[in-house]
Motif scaffolding. Structure first.
Motif, short mmCIF file in Angstrom:
data_model
loop_
_atom_site.label_atom_id
_atom_site.label_comp_id
_atom_site.label_asym_id
_atom_site.label_seq_id
_atom_site.Cartn_x
_atom_site.Cartn_y
_atom_site.Cartn_z
N TYR A 192 0.79 -1.04 -0.21
CA TYR A 192 0.02 0.19 0.12
C TYR A 192 0.29 1.23 -0.03
N GLU A 193 2.22 1.45 0.72
CA GLU A 193 2.34 2.60 1.39
C GLU A 193 3.49 2.77 -0.48
N TRP A 194 3.87 1.15 -1.16
CA TRP A 194 4.74 1.46 -2.48
C TRP A 194 3.77 2.49 -3.10
N GLU A 195 2.22 1.73 -3.13
CA GLU A 195 1.71 1.84 -4.30
C GLU A 195 1.38 3.88 -3.95
N ARG A 196 1.84 3.95 -3.64
CA ARG A 196 0.45 5.22 -2.43
C ARG A 196 2.58 6.22 -2.97
N SER A 197 3.32 5.68 -2.78
CA SER A 197 4.59 6.27 -3.51
C SER A 197 4.51 6.76 -4.43
N PHE A 198 4.36 5.42 -5.17
CA PHE A 198 3.94 5.69 -6.73
C PHE A 198 3.39 6.21 -7.33
N LYS A 199 2.48 6.53 -6.82
CA LYS A 199 1.01 7.34 -7.30
C LYS A 199 1.68 8.89 -7.00
N LEU A 200 2.47 9.40 -5.70
CA LEU A 200 2.93 10.61 -5.59
C LEU A 200 4.11 10.82 -7.03
N LEU A 201 4.92 9.88 -7.30
CA LEU A 201 5.69 10.25 -8.51
C LEU A 201 5.01 10.20 -9.96
N GLU A 202 3.91 9.38 -9.68
CA GLU A 202 3.72 10.76 -10.85
C GLU A 202 2.45 11.66 -11.13
N GLN A 203 2.35 12.08 -10.10
CA GLN A 203 1.83 13.20 -10.13
C GLN A 203 2.95 14.13 -9.75
N PHE A 204 4.19 13.81 -9.71
CA PHE A 204 5.36 14.71 -9.23
C PHE A 204 5.71 15.51 -10.67
#
Length: 139
Positions: A9-21
């Motif tokens: 879950y945490e990895w996916e959340r961080s990945f989504k933040l990276l996509e946003q960035f």
């Protein structure tokens, strides 16, 4: 639903933040101390790169990061972006002046283009792709 695997879950959340960035900035070269929505995204990406270098990054995650544009050697990416910025200034100069004979102290958009071009001309082992771009432009 309920997530049983907290690390996933945490990895996916961080990945989504990276996509946003990446969508906002146009690249994935997150500064080391950059915080995105309360999370230290730069540190997270450093951890992904370290895991990759150790050969321990899950293949699916590696593929997803690469598809997003993550560069495993961030210094190369930053250097390439800086080089392309200066090269684009040279293109602008040529379009305006009709040549690439930039005076040594000439500044273009606040950047010392003359000094940069001189360094490119005298660089030993200049990347062949960069050399080709300069030659094609008429340097």
């Amino acid at each position: 639903g309920f997530c049983w695997d907290v690390s996933e879950y945490e990895w996916e959340r961080s990945f989504k933040l990276l996509e946003q960035f990446a969508k906002r900035e146009g690249h994935c070269d997150v500064p080391r101390k950059h915080v995105e929505d309360g999370e230290n995204l730069g540190k997270w990406l450093d951890t992904q790169r370290l895991t990759y270098r150790k050969g321990e990054l899950n293949e699916t995650r590696q593929q997803r990061l690469e598809e997003l544009g993550v560069n495993w050697n961030p210094k190369d990416a930053v250097n390439n972006r800086k080089w392309m910025h200066k090269f684009n200034l040279l293109v602008k100069f040529k379009e305006r002046e009709g040549h690439c004979r930039v005076p040594a102290m000439h500044k273009e958009d606040g950047e010392n283009l003359g000094k940069w071009l001189s360094k490119q001309k005298h660089a030993h082992g200049l990347d062949p792709e960069r050399y080709g771009k300069l030659k094609e432009l008429g340097v």
